[in-house]
Scaffold this active site. Structure first.
Site, PDB file in Angstrom:
ATOM      1  N   GLY A 131      37.218   8.109  63.081  1.00  0.00           N
ATOM      2  CA  GLY A 131      36.231   8.674  62.170  1.00  0.00           C
ATOM      3  C   GLY A 131      35.230   9.606  62.813  1.00  0.00           C
ATOM      4  O   GLY A 131      34.474  10.279  62.105  1.00  0.00           O
ATOM      5  N   HIS A 149      48.234  10.032  60.561  1.00  0.00           N
ATOM      6  CA  HIS A 149      48.152   9.272  61.807  1.00  0.00           C
ATOM      7  C   HIS A 149      49.533   8.861  62.318  1.00  0.00           C
ATOM      8  O   HIS A 149      50.357   8.382  61.539  1.00  0.00           O
ATOM      9  CB  HIS A 149      47.284   8.023  61.614  1.00  0.00           C
ATOM     10  CG  HIS A 149      45.867   8.323  61.268  1.00  0.00           C
ATOM     11  ND1 HIS A 149      45.421   8.356  59.964  1.00  0.00           N
ATOM     12  CD2 HIS A 149      44.795   8.602  62.048  1.00  0.00           C
ATOM     13  CE1 HIS A 149      44.130   8.659  59.960  1.00  0.00           C
ATOM     14  NE2 HIS A 149      43.740   8.808  61.207  1.00  0.00           N
ATOM     15  N   ASP A 156      49.805   7.677  55.340  1.00  0.00           N
ATOM     16  CA  ASP A 156      48.754   8.641  54.986  1.00  0.00           C
ATOM     17  C   ASP A 156      49.112  10.059  55.396  1.00  0.00           C
ATOM     18  O   ASP A 156      48.444  11.027  55.013  1.00  0.00           O
ATOM     19  CB  ASP A 156      47.410   8.233  55.583  1.00  0.00           C
ATOM     20  CG  ASP A 156      47.411   8.166  57.106  1.00  0.00           C
ATOM     21  OD1 ASP A 156      48.376   8.633  57.740  1.00  0.00           O
ATOM     22  OD2 ASP A 156      46.435   7.637  57.674  1.00  0.00           O
ATOM     23  N   ASN A 162      38.288  15.418  62.021  1.00  0.00           N
ATOM     24  CA  ASN A 162      37.479  14.890  60.920  1.00  0.00           C
ATOM     25  C   ASN A 162      36.506  15.932  60.386  1.00  0.00           C
ATOM     26  O   ASN A 162      36.197  15.950  59.183  1.00  0.00           O
ATOM     27  CB  ASN A 162      36.726  13.640  61.372  1.00  0.00           C
ATOM     28  CG  ASN A 162      37.667  12.456  61.551  1.00  0.00           C
ATOM     29  OD1 ASN A 162      38.451  12.132  60.670  1.00  0.00           O
ATOM     30  ND2 ASN A 162      37.601  11.816  62.705  1.00  0.00           N
ATOM     31  N   SER A 191      40.389   9.033  65.654  1.00  0.00           N
ATOM     32  CA  SER A 191      41.439   8.058  65.374  1.00  0.00           C
ATOM     33  C   SER A 191      42.786   8.442  65.983  1.00  0.00           C
ATOM     34  O   SER A 191      43.630   7.571  66.225  1.00  0.00           O
ATOM     35  CB  SER A 191      41.600   7.868  63.859  1.00  0.00           C
ATOM     36  OG  SER A 191      41.869   9.108  63.226  1.00  0.00           O
TER      37      SER A 191
END
Length: 203
Positions: A69, A182, A179, A98, A32
């Site tokens: 992801g 990102h 979050d 991830n 991502s």
């Protein structure tokens, strides 16, 4: 008497010139952080990268195969088909975040990335590895083991190690999504310039 040049001949010349201008192909396989997470794809840093590379006197065709992801295992599974399809000159691996967020063993991550590097080399392409780090709230021991696997792989496999752009972006709260993981669209031009500068030294 001036001879007219056939239009078909001019067409082939233009096509050849276009091909030469972008004779170098860079494939980006990431997660991502490179896929333009929650933003229009045209605002993502890989889309902005060719223009930034031009400013470094590099004409590069950039193919972004990043998927939000993805883990290193996902990237490894997708890599053979991508190499076959695009026949890149360079492959930038931006994977592992991830894996780290899920607490995967650094040994498994290292094995996956090492296999990717080997596959890229077998296709006569140059692998490029990006340093990835995870938050220290996973424990200092795990964070050190995770971040340390990248320079080790770089040395063992003799591949360039590119710096992790998120380390600089995360210090600018206005550039980060809520979050805390990102970058926003506003950060993408800076990331593209940062990556272009690093890439210009190795391609």
């Amino acid at each position: 008497m001036i001879k007219r040049i056939p239009l078909l001949f001019i067409f082939f010349i233009l096509m050849a010139s276009s091909s030469l201008a972008y004779s170098t192909t860079l494939l980006i396989i990431g997660d991502s952080l490179s896929a333009g997470y929650r933003m229009p794809v045209e605002k993502s840093w890989p889309v902005l990268l060719p223009q930034k590379l031009q400013q470094q006197n590099k004409e590069v065709n950039v193919i972004n195969a990043s998927i939000s992801g993805d883990t290193s295992g996902n990237g490894l599974a997708r890599l053979p088909a991508l190499l076959q399809q695009h026949q890149p000159d360079y492959v930038l691996i931006e994977l592992g975040a991830n894996d780290g967020l899920r607490g995967f063993s650094p040994n498994i991550i290292s094995q996956n990335l090492a296999t990717m590097i080997d596959l890229i080399k077998k296709q006569n392409a140059q692998p490029l590895l990006m340093q990835i780090r995870v938050p220290t709230n996973y424990g200092q021991r795990y964070s050190n083991a995770f971040s340390g696997l990248y320079p080790k792989l770089s040395e063992q496999k003799e591949v360039p190690l590119l710096p992790f752009f998120l380390e600089h972006v995360i210090t600018q709260p206005e550039w980060m999504m809520s979050d805390g993981l990102h970058p926003k669209a506003a950060a993408q031009p800076w990331i593209a310039e940062f990556v272009a500068e690093a890439l210009s030294k190795v391609i």
